[in-house]
Design a protein around this motif. Structure first.
Motif, PDB file in Angstrom:
ATOM      1  N   LYS A 414       0.798  -1.226   0.000  1.00  0.00           N
ATOM      2  CA  LYS A 414       0.000   0.000   0.000  1.00  0.00           C
ATOM      3  C   LYS A 414       0.829   1.274   0.000  1.00  0.00           C
ATOM      4  CE  LYS A 414      -3.485  -2.422   2.778  1.00  0.00           C
ATOM      5  NZ  LYS A 414      -4.185  -2.459   4.083  1.00  0.00           N
ATOM      6  N   GLY A 415       2.061   1.212   0.526  1.00  0.00           N
ATOM      7  CA  GLY A 415       2.820   2.437   0.757  1.00  0.00           C
ATOM      8  C   GLY A 415       3.761   2.839  -0.347  1.00  0.00           C
ATOM      9  N   LEU A 416       3.786   2.130  -1.482  1.00  0.00           N
ATOM     10  CA  LEU A 416       4.680   2.474  -2.583  1.00  0.00           C
ATOM     11  C   LEU A 416       3.875   2.913  -3.798  1.00  0.00           C
ATOM     12  CD1 LEU A 416       7.389  -0.343  -2.471  1.00  0.00           C
ATOM     13  CD2 LEU A 416       7.655   2.050  -1.821  1.00  0.00           C
ATOM     14  N   SER A 417       4.342   3.940  -4.458  1.00  0.00           N
ATOM     15  CA  SER A 417       3.682   4.432  -5.667  1.00  0.00           C
ATOM     16  C   SER A 417       4.738   5.075  -6.564  1.00  0.00           C
ATOM     17  CB  SER A 417       2.590   5.444  -5.313  1.00  0.00           C
ATOM     18  OG  SER A 417       3.152   6.559  -4.625  1.00  0.00           O
ATOM     19  N   GLY A 418       4.348   5.384  -7.770  1.00  0.00           N
ATOM     20  CA  GLY A 418       5.265   6.017  -8.710  1.00  0.00           C
ATOM     21  C   GLY A 418       5.704   5.063  -9.803  1.00  0.00           C
ATOM     22  N   VAL A 479      14.203   0.591   1.311  1.00  0.00           N
ATOM     23  CA  VAL A 479      13.397  -0.342   2.092  1.00  0.00           C
ATOM     24  C   VAL A 479      14.200  -0.923   3.258  1.00  0.00           C
ATOM     25  CG1 VAL A 479      12.078  -2.502   2.018  1.00  0.00           C
ATOM     26  CG2 VAL A 479      11.978  -0.901   0.099  1.00  0.00           C
ATOM     27  N   MET A 480      15.488  -1.190   3.034  1.00  0.00           N
ATOM     28  CA  MET A 480      16.324  -1.775   4.083  1.00  0.00           C
ATOM     29  C   MET A 480      17.779  -1.488   3.790  1.00  0.00           C
ATOM     30  SD  MET A 480      18.502  -4.409   5.071  1.00  0.00           S
ATOM     31  CE  MET A 480      18.367  -5.758   3.922  1.00  0.00           C
ATOM     32  N   PHE A 481      18.597  -1.322   4.858  1.00  0.00           N
ATOM     33  CA  PHE A 481      20.037  -1.253   4.652  1.00  0.00           C
ATOM     34  C   PHE A 481      20.767  -1.647   5.924  1.00  0.00           C
ATOM     35  CE2 PHE A 481      20.102   2.842   6.825  1.00  0.00           C
ATOM     36  CZ  PHE A 481      21.397   2.939   7.317  1.00  0.00           C
ATOM     37  N   ASN A 482      21.994  -2.142   5.743  1.00  0.00           N
ATOM     38  CA  ASN A 482      22.936  -2.432   6.822  1.00  0.00           C
ATOM     39  C   ASN A 482      24.238  -1.724   6.513  1.00  0.00           C
ATOM     40  OD1 ASN A 482      21.501  -4.093   8.570  1.00  0.00           O
ATOM     41  ND2 ASN A 482      21.927  -5.924   7.363  1.00  0.00           N
ATOM     42  N   ALA A 483      24.780  -1.023   7.481  1.00  0.00           N
ATOM     43  CA  ALA A 483      26.101  -0.413   7.350  1.00  0.00           C
ATOM     44  C   ALA A 483      26.958  -0.973   8.473  1.00  0.00           C
ATOM     45  CB  ALA A 483      26.011   1.113   7.422  1.00  0.00           C
ATOM     46  N   TYR A 484      27.868  -1.873   8.145  1.00  0.00           N
ATOM     47  CA  TYR A 484      28.669  -2.547   9.167  1.00  0.00           C
ATOM     48  C   TYR A 484      29.681  -1.565   9.750  1.00  0.00           C
ATOM     49  CZ  TYR A 484      26.608  -6.681   7.106  1.00  0.00           C
ATOM     50  OH  TYR A 484      25.715  -7.613   6.636  1.00  0.00           O
ATOM     51  N   ARG A 485      29.504  -1.235  11.018  1.00  0.00           N
ATOM     52  CA  ARG A 485      30.380  -0.298  11.721  1.00  0.00           C
ATOM     53  C   ARG A 485      30.675  -0.825  13.120  1.00  0.00           C
ATOM     54  NH1 ARG A 485      30.154   1.334   7.284  1.00  0.00           N
ATOM     55  NH2 ARG A 485      30.035   3.462   6.486  1.00  0.00           N
ATOM     56  N   ASN A 561       7.653  -3.275   6.799  1.00  0.00           N
ATOM     57  CA  ASN A 561       6.274  -3.215   7.298  1.00  0.00           C
ATOM     58  C   ASN A 561       5.619  -1.875   6.968  1.00  0.00           C
ATOM     59  OD1 ASN A 561       6.083  -5.774   8.439  1.00  0.00           O
ATOM     60  ND2 ASN A 561       7.099  -5.137  10.305  1.00  0.00           N
ATOM     61  N   TYR A 562       6.398  -0.814   7.042  1.00  0.00           N
ATOM     62  CA  TYR A 562       5.844   0.517   6.769  1.00  0.00           C
ATOM     63  C   TYR A 562       5.294   0.587   5.346  1.00  0.00           C
ATOM     64  CZ  TYR A 562       5.568   5.573   6.100  1.00  0.00           C
ATOM     65  OH  TYR A 562       5.123   6.832   5.824  1.00  0.00           O
ATOM     66  N   TYR A 563       6.099   0.195   4.371  1.00  0.00           N
ATOM     67  CA  TYR A 563       5.663   0.323   2.976  1.00  0.00           C
ATOM     68  C   TYR A 563       4.571  -0.679   2.614  1.00  0.00           C
ATOM     69  CZ  TYR A 563       9.385   3.648   2.050  1.00  0.00           C
ATOM     70  OH  TYR A 563      10.181   4.771   2.068  1.00  0.00           O
ATOM     71  N   ILE A 564       4.526  -1.818   3.289  1.00  0.00           N
ATOM     72  CA  ILE A 564       3.454  -2.778   3.016  1.00  0.00           C
ATOM     73  C   ILE A 564       2.114  -2.271   3.544  1.00  0.00           C
ATOM     74  CG2 ILE A 564       2.574  -5.065   3.651  1.00  0.00           C
ATOM     75  CD1 ILE A 564       5.404  -6.101   3.491  1.00  0.00           C
ATOM     76  N   ASN A 565       2.110  -1.616   4.713  1.00  0.00           N
ATOM     77  CA  ASN A 565       0.844  -1.288   5.392  1.00  0.00           C
ATOM     78  C   ASN A 565       0.440   0.182   5.326  1.00  0.00           C
ATOM     79  OD1 ASN A 565       0.435  -3.992   6.551  1.00  0.00           O
ATOM     80  ND2 ASN A 565       2.224  -3.528   7.797  1.00  0.00           N
ATOM     81  N   HIS A 566       1.367   1.101   5.059  1.00  0.00           N
ATOM     82  CA  HIS A 566       1.058   2.529   5.175  1.00  0.00           C
ATOM     83  C   HIS A 566       0.043   2.958   4.124  1.00  0.00           C
ATOM     84  CE1 HIS A 566       1.468   6.686   6.209  1.00  0.00           C
ATOM     85  NE2 HIS A 566       1.855   7.004   4.981  1.00  0.00           N
ATOM     86  N   THR A 567      -1.026   3.571   4.569  1.00  0.00           N
ATOM     87  CA  THR A 567      -2.078   4.062   3.677  1.00  0.00           C
ATOM     88  C   THR A 567      -2.920   5.079   4.427  1.00  0.00           C
ATOM     89  OG1 THR A 567      -3.894   3.383   2.222  1.00  0.00           O
ATOM     90  CG2 THR A 567      -3.717   2.258   4.340  1.00  0.00           C
ATOM     91  N   ASP A 568      -3.753   5.806   3.707  1.00  0.00           N
ATOM     92  CA  ASP A 568      -4.688   6.746   4.342  1.00  0.00           C
ATOM     93  C   ASP A 568      -5.842   5.947   4.935  1.00  0.00           C
ATOM     94  OD1 ASP A 568      -3.171   8.946   3.633  1.00  0.00           O
ATOM     95  OD2 ASP A 568      -4.179   9.182   1.705  1.00  0.00           O
TER      96      ASP A 568
END
Length: 648
Positions: A414-418, A479-485, A561-568
Motif C-alpha cells: 500500500k505504501g509504494l507508488s510512482g 526499504v532496508m540497509f545495513n552499514a557494518y560499523r 512493514n511501513y511500505y506494506i501497510n502505510h495508507t490513508d
C-alpha cells in the motif's frame, strides 16, 4: 264441450309423443349387458408404434449379423493378443539365451584370467626360487635386513600417527572444555549485567513503548533483545568485532539447531495429544521455541535472501500455533484440516532439521563463523541455506487467520507508488542517501523478488565498512540497509540517538513518525518509529533503525512493514471511550500509561484499540482493549531471558 275434451286429449297425446322422442334423444345410453359388444367396438384399429412382421424379421437379422461381427472381432483380438504374447515369450526366451551366453562368456573370461594369473604367479615363484637359489649368503642377509627395516619403519609411522591423533584429541577436548567454561562465565556476566541494566532502566526510563517492535508481527511470543528487535539485521557491534562476532554467530547457529529439533518434538506430540489442556501446553511451547529459533536465525550474519523461507517457516509455526491455541481457548477442537496443515509444517521441519544436523556435523572447531558476513556462496553454511531456498518450491501454502498466513504474504503493497526505476536510478538514489558515509563505489547485485516488495540489491565498500541496501523498483524508496560499523564507547545518550534517527527519517521523506520503543545493547541503540495520526499510533506502519551510540551514525533500517501497510486510513469515532475500556482492565494491574492505537489482527485486518501498560507483582503487562467491542484482543507479559526481552 265434448269437442274441446277430444281436442285436449289429442293435444296431450301429441305432447307425450314429442316428449318421448325428446327423451330418447337426450337420455344416456343404456348399460350393456356383459358379453354384448358394439359393432364399432368389434372393429380393431391398427396399432401404431409396433413393428410389422417384416420389420421384426429384419431387425433380428441385423442383430444376428452384429453378433457375428462382434464374435469375429473378439476372435481377431484374441488372435492379436496371442500373437503379441507369443512374440513377448520369444523375446524373453531370446533374452534369456543371450544372458546365458553372456554369463557363460563371462565365466570363461574369468577362468582364462585366473589361469593367466596362476601361470604368472607360478612363473614368479619359479623366478624367485631361481633367484634365491643363486643368491649368496651375503646378499640374503642384506635382503632380510632391508625387509626387517622396512617393517620397523612402517610400524614406527603407525605408532607416530596414533600418538598424533591421541594428542590432537586431547587438545580438542581441553579446548572444548575451556570454551565451555568461558561461555559459562560469559553467560553469568551477561545475566548480572542484564539484571543491573534492567534495574537502571526501570528507574530512569519506565516501561513505555516496548511493544511496538513486536505487535506488527502479530505473534504472541516475540523477542525484544538487541539482535532480535530488528529481525532483518545482524548485530552491528558483535559482527564488527571478530572475536565477539564469531562467538555470537557460533552460539546462534547451535541454538538454532537445538530449537528446530525441539519444534519437531513438540509438533510430533500434537499428533497423539487428545486433551485440550495438553494441546494448549504443547502449542504454547511451540510458540516459544519458534520465536527463539527465529531469534537465533536473525543473529546469523547471513543475507536475508538466503534465509527467507527458513525465517518464514519458523515464524509460521509460531503464528499457526497461536491461531490453534486461540481456537482451543474458544472451546473449539482441532479438526482434521488443522492436523493436515500441521503435518505439512512437520514435513518442512523434518527437511530443515536434517539439513541443519548434517551441517552441524560438517562444522568443526576450525570453522570461522566470522566469514559468514562475506556472503561467500561456497561457504558450507550459506550453501546449505541456499539449497533450502531452492527446495522452497514444495513449501506448503498455509491459509489461515494469522499474520504469517500465505494469504497475507500476497497482499497489496500500500505504501509504494510512482514509476518503476532502473539500476542506474537505484545507484543514484544510493549515492544520494549515503553521501556522508564516505567515498562510494556502488554496484547492483541483482534483485530481491521473494518478498512482497521487489528491490534492487545495492552494495558498496567504504572506509568504515560495507553498506548493503535494498531500493524498491517501484518509487525508488530505501526499504532496508545495513552499514557494518564498529561501535564501542557509548558517547551519545538515548535522547540524542532518537534525535539522530528522527533526522535520518526526515531526510528520507518520512512524516509524523514517533519513537515508540528503544533499547540499548553493546554500543548500539535499537529504535522503532511508528506513524502517528492525530495522536493515534499506527503499529502496522513501523520503521526499525539502529544508531551507533559512539558516532551517531544510523547503521541499519528496515521499513518493510511501513511500505506494506502505510495508507490513508478512515478512522471513525470509537463506540466506547478510554474510560469504558479502562473499566474492563483487571483492577490488580497498576496502569502506568495508556494511548489509542491501531493494531493488526492478522490477514490484513486492523482494529482501533486502547493500549494499557501496567505492572503486577513486579512484571510488566500490555493489555489491548477493542475500542468498538470492549473485548481484550491481546494481553502480553514482558519476560527477561538470556535471549532478550520476550512478550508472552
Amino acid at each position: 264441450m265434448e269437442e274441446r275434451k277430444d281436442n285436449f286429449k289429442e293435444n296431450s297425446a301429441i305432447e307425450k309423443v314429442e316428449n318421448a322422442s325428446l327423451t330418447t334423444e337426450t337420455a344416456p345410453p343404456a348399460k350393456r349387458k356383459p358379453g354384448v359388444k358394439k359393432a364399432s367396438a368389434m372393429k380393431k384399429k391398427p396399432e401404431t408404434g409396433k413393428k410389422t412382421e417384416k420389420q421384426t424379421r429384419k431387425t433380428n437379422e441385423q442383430v444376428r449379423e452384429e453378433k457375428a461381427k462382434a464374435k469375429y472381432a473378439a476372435a481377431e483380438e484374441k488372435k492379436k493378443k496371442q500373437a503379441e504374447a507369443k512374440k513377448k515369450r520369444e523375446q524373453a526366451k531370446k533374452a534369456r539365451i543371450e544372458a546365458k551366453k553372456a554369463k557363460a562368456a563371462a565365466r570363461k573370461e574369468k577362468q582364462r584370467s585366473l589361469r593367466e594369473l596362476r601361470i604368472a604367479k607360478k612363473e614368479e615363484r619359479i623366478k624367485r626360487r631361481e633367484f634365491l637359489k643363486n643368491e649368496s649368503k651375503e646378499d640374503r642377509q642384506k635382503r632380510l635386513a632391508a625387509e626387517k627395516q622396512a617393517k620397523l619403519k612402517i610400524k614406527a609411522q603407525k605408532a607416530e600417527r596414533r600418538a598424533e591423533l591421541k594428542k590432537a584429541k586431547a587438545e580438542r577436548a581441553a579446548e572444548m572444555k575451556r570454551q565451555k567454561q568461558a561461555a559459562r562465565h560469559e553467560r553469568k556476566m551477561k545475566k548480572a549485567e542484564m539484571r543491573e541494566r534492567r534495574g537502571r532502566e526501570n528507574r530512569s526510563r519506565g516501561v513505555g513503548g516496548w511493544l511496538a517492535a513486536v505487535i506488527s508481527l502479530g505473534c504472541s511470543v516475540l523477542v525484544l533483545g538487541s539482535v532480535l528487535a530488528l529481525s532483518l539485521f545482524t548485530d552491528v557491534l558483535s559482527f564488527g568485532k571478530k572475536d565477539g562476532g564469531t562467538e555470537a554467530a557460533e552460539r546462534a547457529f547451535y541454538d538454532l539447531v537445538g530449537y528446530v529439533d525441539n519444534i519437531e518434538t513438540n509438533m510430533s506430540k500434537l499428533f497423539v495429544a487428545s486433551d485440550s489442556e495438553s494441546q494448549q501446553k504443547i502449542l504454547g511451547d511451540l510458540m516459544v521455541q519458534s520465536n527463539l529459533a527465529d531469534s537465533s536465525l536473525a543473529a546469523l550474519p547471513v543475507m536475508d535472501e538466503s534465509k527467507h523461507y527458513a525465517s518464514k517457516y519458523i515464524n509460521q509455526v509460531g503464528d499457526y500455533a497461536k491461531y490453534l491455541n486461540n481456537r482451543l481457548i474458544d472451546q473449539q477442537t482441532l479438526t482434521n484440516e488443522d492436523l493436515d496443515r500441521l503435518v505439512e509444517l512437520y514435513n518442512v521441519n523434518t527437511d530443515l532439521k536434517e539439513a541443519l544436523t548434517t551441517l552441524s556435523a560438517r562444522v568443526n572447531e576450525e570453522y570461522d563463523f566470522d566469514l559468514l558476513k562475506d556472503n561467500n556462496a561456497n561457504d558450507i553454511i550459506i550453501a546449505q541455506f541456499n539449497d533450502f531456498e531452492k527446495g522452497a518450491v514444495d513449501y506448503p501454502e498455509m491459509i489461515y487467520d494469522g499474520a504469517f498466513s500465505d494469504g497475507v504474504n500476497n497482499k497489496e503493497v500500500k505504501g509504494l507508488s510512482g514509476e518503476e526505476i532502473d539500476e542506474t536510478a537505484a545507484v543514484e538514489k544510493f549515492n544520494k542517501i549515503f553521501a556522508e558515509y564516505g567515498e562510494l563505489d556502488p554496484t547492483v547485485m541483482g534483485m530481491t523478488e521473494n518478498s512482497e516488495i521487489i528491490c534492487y540489491n545495492v552494495t558498496s565498500m567504504t572506509e568504515g565498512g560495507e553498506i548493503y541496501a535494498q531500493i524498491s523498483k517501484i518509487g525508488g524508496e530505501l526499504v532496508m540497509f545495513n552499514a557494518y560499523r564498529e561501535c564501542g564507547e557509548e558517547k551519545l545518550s538515548e535522547e540524542e540517538c532518537i534525535a539522530k534517527a528522527g533526522e535520518f527519517l526526515e531526510k528520507l521523506g518520512y512524516k509524523d513518525m514517533k519513537c515508540v520503543w528503544n533499547y540499548a545493547s553493546g554500543g548500539t541503540e535499537h529504535l522503532n518509529f511508528a506513524y502517528t495520526e492525530n495522536g493515534v499510533v499506527m503499529y502496522p506502519d513501523l520503521v526499525k533503525l539502529n544508531v551507533c551510540m559512539e558516532t551517531g551514525v544510523v547503521t541499519g533500517l528496515d521499513a518493510d512493514n511501513y511500505y506494506i501497510n502505510h495508507t490513508d486510513r478512515l478512522i471513525g469515532k470509537a463506540k466506547h471511550d478510554m474510560g469504558e475500556a479502562f473499566d474492563k482492565v483487571n483492577v490488580k494491574l497498576d496502569v502506568q500509561d495508556e494511548r489509542v492505537t491501531v493494531i493488526p489482527l492478522g490477514n490484513g485486518r486492523e482494529t482501533l484499540a486502547y493500549e494499557f501498560i501496567g505492572t503486577y507483582n513486579g512484571s510488566v503487562y500490555y493489555v489491548y482493549v477493542d475500542a468498538d467491542t470492549l473485548k481484550e484482543v491481546e494481553i502480553y507479559k514482558v519476560v527477561d531471558t538470556e535471549q532478550g526481552r520476550l512478550l508472552m
